[in-house]
Design a protein around this motif. Structure first.
Motif, mmCIF file in Angstrom:
data_model
loop_
_atom_site.group_PDB
_atom_site.id
_atom_site.type_symbol
_atom_site.label_atom_id
_atom_site.label_comp_id
_atom_site.label_asym_id
_atom_site.label_seq_id
_atom_site.Cartn_x
_atom_site.Cartn_y
_atom_site.Cartn_z
ATOM 1 N N CYS A 273 -12.509 -6.806 6.755
ATOM 2 C CA CYS A 273 -11.463 -7.234 5.946
ATOM 3 C C CYS A 273 -11.885 -8.060 4.645
ATOM 4 O O CYS A 273 -10.896 -8.071 3.964
ATOM 5 C CB CYS A 273 -10.524 -8.352 6.860
ATOM 6 N N SER B 198 -11.686 -7.085 -1.671
ATOM 7 C CA SER B 198 -10.929 -7.442 -2.650
ATOM 8 C C SER B 198 -9.791 -6.237 -3.192
ATOM 9 O O SER B 198 -10.627 -4.980 -3.719
ATOM 10 C CB SER B 198 -11.587 -8.184 -3.831
ATOM 11 N N VAL B 199 -8.511 -6.115 -3.054
ATOM 12 C CA VAL B 199 -7.709 -5.149 -3.711
ATOM 13 C C VAL B 199 -7.668 -5.373 -4.997
ATOM 14 O O VAL B 199 -7.445 -6.559 -5.678
ATOM 15 C CB VAL B 199 -6.353 -5.212 -3.031
ATOM 16 N N ARG C 154 -5.877 -5.592 -7.801
ATOM 17 C CA ARG C 154 -4.284 -5.630 -8.027
ATOM 18 C C ARG C 154 -4.033 -5.139 -9.720
ATOM 19 O O ARG C 154 -2.903 -5.456 -9.823
ATOM 20 C CB ARG C 154 -3.747 -7.012 -7.815
ATOM 21 N N ASN D 153 4.119 -3.811 4.939
ATOM 22 C CA ASN D 153 3.226 -5.321 4.755
ATOM 23 C C ASN D 153 3.167 -6.006 6.356
ATOM 24 O O ASN D 153 2.826 -7.064 6.303
ATOM 25 C CB ASN D 153 3.416 -6.015 3.770
ATOM 26 N N CYS E 251 3.399 -4.426 9.191
ATOM 27 C CA CYS E 251 2.588 -3.736 10.156
ATOM 28 C C CYS E 251 1.098 -4.188 10.250
ATOM 29 O O CYS E 251 0.308 -4.233 9.386
ATOM 30 C CB CYS E 251 2.490 -2.104 9.704
ATOM 31 N N VAL E 252 0.618 -4.185 11.545
ATOM 32 C CA VAL E 252 -0.683 -4.599 11.971
ATOM 33 C C VAL E 252 -1.500 -3.572 12.541
ATOM 34 O O VAL E 252 -2.645 -3.705 13.031
ATOM 35 C CB VAL E 252 -0.635 -6.036 12.831
ATOM 36 N N GLU F 129 7.249 4.953 -7.457
ATOM 37 C CA GLU F 129 8.555 4.492 -6.788
ATOM 38 C C GLU F 129 8.232 4.400 -5.129
ATOM 39 O O GLU F 129 9.037 4.198 -4.232
ATOM 40 C CB GLU F 129 9.756 5.448 -6.782
ATOM 41 N N VAL F 130 7.161 4.783 -4.739
ATOM 42 C CA VAL F 130 6.467 5.108 -3.374
ATOM 43 C C VAL F 130 5.397 4.053 -3.404
ATOM 44 O O VAL F 130 4.392 4.260 -3.996
ATOM 45 C CB VAL F 130 6.575 6.482 -2.712
ATOM 46 N N THR F 131 5.684 3.102 -2.340
ATOM 47 C CA THR F 131 4.168 2.365 -2.107
ATOM 48 C C THR F 131 3.059 3.181 -1.387
ATOM 49 O O THR F 131 3.159 4.056 -0.687
ATOM 50 C CB THR F 131 4.468 1.339 -0.958
ATOM 51 N N ILE F 132 1.913 3.072 -2.093
ATOM 52 C CA ILE F 132 0.623 3.564 -1.448
ATOM 53 C C ILE F 132 0.211 2.728 -0.141
ATOM 54 O O ILE F 132 -0.036 1.564 -0.423
ATOM 55 C CB ILE F 132 -0.341 3.532 -2.675
ATOM 56 N N ASP G 40 -2.215 1.641 2.897
ATOM 57 C CA ASP G 40 -3.501 1.191 2.935
ATOM 58 C C ASP G 40 -4.059 1.355 4.110
ATOM 59 O O ASP G 40 -3.148 1.823 5.101
ATOM 60 C CB ASP G 40 -3.671 -0.223 2.232
#
Lengths: 61, 1000
Positions: free
Chosen positions: B64, B67-68, B70, B853, B855-856, B891-894, B896
């Motif tokens: 985990c 680093s994303v 951003r 965000n 969703c686990v 317009e659409v989330t990528i 992860d």
């Protein structure tokens, strides 16, 4: 002594796991869709290259 | 009550299912489904458990800690005038692939093209386009594109590269381009010849995907091609012509054909489609009557049908020898190729009855003998000028096989000082037996103007990168007179020039290619004496993307009877050979065509419409042929042609003719980071005179041929329903199936209210051809990643929409049923109840939404989904290589790693329409929201809209009598209805499938 160290190890492990369970959802919540979108979009001011070509005519915007 | 043929037990997905009667469990065991407790080994000690727990905790913590990036959001202050951040701009443009021109609309965001759709103004496309057109977005942003010129190992700046090209334009220069449908480009080459007198241009295509009548120069005096109006046809006979797929323009032909297949009510009439083909194609899978016939036998059938028609009093065209024709007999053909005589009789009767409303088509692999027979048949029927038109090929004068071989001989004998390859890759796609590479090496100056360093570029002394068509100007004209303009929508990403500009600069001619096209259009295209200023005319055409000018006039298409007679005599020689082995057929790949776009991951991972194969190609054999060799899918067979042999993976293809070995082109590329080493090069087997002999060398393995058909299995429940039009018309009661318990109103959940909009979809299985354009359109619109062959093997492909293909009947002569399966957006969604963090929930307008965000990644939802449409991101699949990130739809989330995803009904399009409607103070209009798959579907099999609006198209289709919900008995209340598939058979199906008629 042996028993205590095992207990200690278990305690640490438990704490770490609990931390993960709490931390992970928080962490992923921090990355909102908006932020991810921003990450997917061009990072900086679109460069000279990423522009409409000269002379092209738009259908509709 | 109903007489539809039910899914179980008549339908099967793979030969394994047919043989064992068991649904595939492989993927459930080591695929996407999680391990069950029972799968764990016994005897897990406390110590072992602690070790595992500790290790997983450490791994989780380590894994985990990433680093994303951003990035940085910077205000877009210095922007071009027409760009509004957050708002898409659309441009009309066009591109060509082989002999086909596609008019498209390009969606751009902040100056970068992100999605392609068909041009809604173009009458042949009406907003639809092919699956490979969608994939062109990824082709534009391919990180493997060449960024600079080089001569041998030396890199050259652009100016020096142009100088080097100038020096190459000396002596006898051969310019090889692809098929060319651009009169302006033709004029450009004429201009170049004024500077370089030794220049000759030839058009080189590996596979012909045109509708050209082979040998038409002898039949009519000039080369002709067919143009179709299949919407007028009551009977269509296809002789190995996959007209809904790779033959000519599958997109526009599917549009036309589907118009004759609309079944709005019980009184509706349907056209009838006969297909005689060597291997199961998209067209064969929609046939009402299908015959298995090798390509070499098609001509005999065609002449026998012509003889049969003559026997029924249909006159022969003047000059054609009736005596020769009388030698062909339908019953003899039926005996020779084991065809059902009843079907042939019905076909003959239908053709005679339909007359000018019948169309006969022949594929390119059937050869000129069959093509002459098809011209004869259509002329006899009177359909020329009605359902099909004979037109000259215009500027598209591609080399035939003999022409290409002659070119190679010329190269070998040193006739050419320079050979320039402009957008072609002959080292890869020429039949290996012809020896192109050796002959090419003998040419002194070898130049490649190309997008990527392909196999041919590697053999060149000078390589100059050119612009992608989305960065370049162009124009096209099809023989029907329709002209399309191609305009750049983005500045060249790597500072490249388009090939035409390179040639103009190298020859020292003034102006650029845009100036040339404008001059050409001002002088040749704009009507003389038009009061409209040219600039206005130009801008209007650029805006629309199309302009209709008069069609090319044929110098005459009077059939030469002697040429037909000569073809008939040839046939005797051809068929006297007899069959000792299998005939090898190299066909265009449904996804990769001839391999030119093989480096596009979307296309590699796109399942073949019939066999559902991804990442590679295989040797397709009929079940009987495979059984003779004791081979199953995944086995390796040694195929020998003369003295050469190849070890190839086998795919057993239900419905394929015996004595035929089919390979799809496009595999076996040796350059490109995506396609290198995927599959084998089918062109090595092409054009060899011998028939093939085969032997088994290795038994079947699971991971050799990757097929997605058994992934995401619906466990043999009821899915596809099918009626014959006769049954459908006869019965009075409603056909759609309602579960008796649901009828009584037993429901665990309270009825939900949807006060505003209630989105729903209807999918017409009678119209769906399984062409897979929707899959690619969805992938492009929704940023769906490519996962690669290793993960496809584990059942982890990410497509949000999949086309389930079911067979019905025997393995030798099955019927194919297609069913698009996507998230059903259930009202009582089984996935929602099991999510521990409420990451998936019902929206107010009837959508089953995902909150990424939250969703686990428990994957409970995927397990509980009866439709198996949820996809899990086991890894971060998104390719981060530059400039691939520009292809993403902002317009659409990528998504992860660790997140579940699925179809959203293109919620971004719903939201944007809602915002627009709100700003204008009105309701959303019917048809205002169109999902990406709906927009892509050439046959309009997908209808989407607001179910609360009773006048909407979707609400009307919802009430259609063929309408049903998949797995309705589960009570999930999906927001998708299917309309049962319809067929119009002339002869009742064989008893095997008929047995299931009375189910239910």
């Amino acid at each position: 002594m042996k028993k205590n160290s095992r207990r200690l190890a278990l305690k640490w492990l438990g704490t770490a796991l609990a931390g993960l369970f709490v931390g992970l959802p928080l962490r992923s919540a921090a990355h909102s869709p908006a932020q991810r979108e921003a990450a997917s979009a061009p990072r900086k001011q679109p460069s000279r290259k990423v522009r409409p070509a000269k002379g092209s005519v738009m259908r509709h915007g | 009550m109903a007489e539809h043929r039910n899914a179980v037990p008549g339908q099967w997905k793979s030969l394994r299912e047919l043989k064992t009667g068991k649904r595939a469990e492989t993927q459930a065991l080591h695929g996407s489904a999680p391990l069950q407790a029972s799968d764990l080994a016994d005897g897990l000690s406390r110590r072992r458990f602690m070790t595992l727990l500790g290790a997983s905790a450490a791994l989780a913590a380590g894994g985990c800690a990433r680093s994303v990036d951003r990035g940085k959001v910077v205000p877009y202050t210095n922007r071009p005038e027409e760009v509004t951040p957050g708002k898409a701009n659309y441009y009309a443009s066009a591109w060509s692939e082989g002999a086909q021109v596609y008019s498209v609309l390009v969606k751009t965001r902040e100056g970068r093209p992100i999605h392609l759709e068909g041009n809604d103004e173009h009458p042949a496309y009406g907003g639809k386009t092919s699956l490979r057109t969608h994939a062109e977005i990824l082709n534009l942003y391919d990180p493997d594109r060449l960024q600079g010129a080089r001569a041998g190992e030396r890199e050259l700046p652009q100016e020096q590269a142009v100088d080097a090209l100038r020096q190459s334009l000396n002596g006898r220069v051969l310019l090889l381009t692809g098929a060319d449908l651009s009169p302006a480009r033709e004029a450009l080459f004429e201009r170049l010849r004024s500077q370089v007198p030794g220049l000759e241009r030839r058009q080189w295509e590996a596979l012909d995907n045109s509708s050209e009548v082979l040998g038409s120069a002898e039949l009519f005096g000039e080369r002709h091609q067919w143009r179709f109006e299949l919407n007028k046809a009551e009977v269509v006979l296809s002789l190995d012509a996959d007209f809904l797929g790779e033959y000519a323009n599958g997109t526009s032909q599917a549009r036309q054909w589907s118009k004759g297949r609309l079944v709005a009510d019980r009184k509706a009439q349907m056209s009838r489609c006969y297909v005689a083909e060597s291997t199961m194609t998209v067209t064969g899978s929609k046939a009402d009557q299908r015959l298995r016939l090798p390509a070499s036998g098609q001509a005999e059938l065609a002449y026998a049908l012509a003889a049969g028609l003559r026997g029924r009093g249909v006159p022969l065209p003047a000059g054609v020898d009736g005596g020769l024709l009388a030698e062909f007999r339908l019953d003899a053909v039926a005996r020779k190729y084991h065809l059902d005589m009843a079907v042939l009789e019905a076909l003959l009767q239908d053709l005679a009855h339909a007359g000018k409303n019948a169309a006969v088509l022949a594929g390119q692999q059937t050869g000129s003998t069959c093509h002459a027979a098809v011209v004869l048949l259509n002329t006899m029927l009177g359909s020329v000028g009605h359902c099909l038109h004979l037109e000259p090929v215009g500027s598209r004068q591609t080399l035939d096989a003999e022409g290409r071989r002659a070119t190679i001989r010329e190269m070998a004998s040193g006739q050419w000082d320079t050979v320039i390859l402009f957008g072609v890759n002959p080292v890869f796609d020429t039949p290996a037996a012809w020896g192109f590479a050796d002959a090419f090496a003998k040419v002194g100056r070898r130049v490649s103007l190309c997008l990527r360093a392909d196999e041919s570029a590697e053999a060149c002394t000078l390589v100059i990168p050119v612009s992608h068509w989305l960065e370049a100007w162009g124009e096209y004209m099809t023989p029907d007179g329709m002209r399309c303009l191609q305009q750049p929508v983005i500045e060249a990403l790597h500072g490249t020039l388009q090939g035409e500009d390179l040639l103009l600069r190298a020859t020292g001619l003034e102006g650029n290619y845009l100036d040339h096209i404008r001059d050409f259009w001002a002088n040749q295209v704009q009507p003389a004496g038009s009061p409209v200023p040219f600039d206005r005319f130009w801008h209007t055409v650029l805006h629309d993307g199309i302009y209709r000018s008069p069609a090319l006039a044929a110098r005459g298409n009077r059939l030469n009877g002697d040429a037909v007679a000569a073809r008939m005599r040839e046939l005797d020689k051809l068929t006297d050979k007899g069959h000792t082995g299998a005939e090898v057929l190299v066909l265009p790949s449904p996804a990769l065509y001839d391999g030119r776009c093989a480096n596009v991951g979307w296309l590699q991972e796109c399942p073949d419409p019939v066999h559902k194969m991804t990442w590679g190609n295989a040797l397709l054999l009929s079940p009987a042929e495979a059984e003779k060799l004791h081979a199953e899918t995944g086995a390796i067979v040694r195929l020998s042609l003369g003295s050469k042999s190849w070890d190839l993976p086998v795919l057993v293809a239900p419905g394929q003719a015996d004595h035929v070995a089919v390979v799809h082109a496009g595999g076996g590329r040796t350059t490109g980071s995506v396609c290198n080493g995927v599959g084998f090069n089918a062109f090595e087997l092409a054009d060899r005179p011998e028939t093939a002999t085969m032997e088994l060398v290795e038994k079947a393995r699971e991971d050799v041929v990757l097929q997605t058909q058994e992934h995401h299995n619906l466990e043999g429940r009821d899915h596809v329903r099918l009626f014959s039009i006769e049954d459908y018309a006869k019965h009075k009661e409603k056909h759609y199936h309602v579960d008796p318990y649901l009828k009584k109103g037993y429901d665990f959940y309270p009825e939900r209210e949807f006060p505003g909009n209630r989105w729903g979809m209807v999918l017409d299985l009678a119209a769906c051809t399984g062409c897979t354009a929707c899959v690619l359109a969805c992938q492009s619109e929704n940023n769906i990643p490519v996962v690669g062959p290793e993960r496809v093997a584990k059942g982890r492909e990410m497509h949000w929409i999949r086309l389930d293909r079911y067979y019905e009947g025997s393995a030798d002569e099955p019927m194919v049923l297609q069913q698009p399966m996507l998230c059903q957006q259930c009202d009582n969604a089984p996935c929602e109840n099991v999510c521990p963090v409420a990451a998936t929930s019902q929206s107010e307008d009837g959508l089953n939404t995902m909150t990424y965000n939250r969703c686990v990644g428990t994957r409970y939802c995927a397990n509980n989904c009866p439709y198996k449409v949820r996809r899990f991101n086991y890894f971060t699949y998104t390719d981060k290589r530059q400039p691939l990130d520009l292809a993403a739809n902002p317009e659409v989330t990528i998504r992860d790693r660790g997140v579940m995803e699925k179809c959203t009904f293109c919620i971004q399009r719903v939201n944007s329409a809602r915002a627009q409607a709100k700003a204008e103070g009105r309701e959303i209009r019917d048809g205002e929201v169109r999902t990406a798959c709906q927009n892509a579907c050439p046959t309009d099999a997908i209808v989407f809209g607001d179910r609360n609006d009773t006048s909407s198209q979707v609400a009307r289709a919802w009430e259609n009598e063929r309408s049903y919900r998949v797995l309705e008995e589960l009570g999930a209340k999906p927001a998708i209805h299917y309309l049962a598939d319809m067929r119009n058979p002339a002869v009742a199906q064989a008893s095997e499938s008929g047995d299931h008629d009375e189910h239910h």
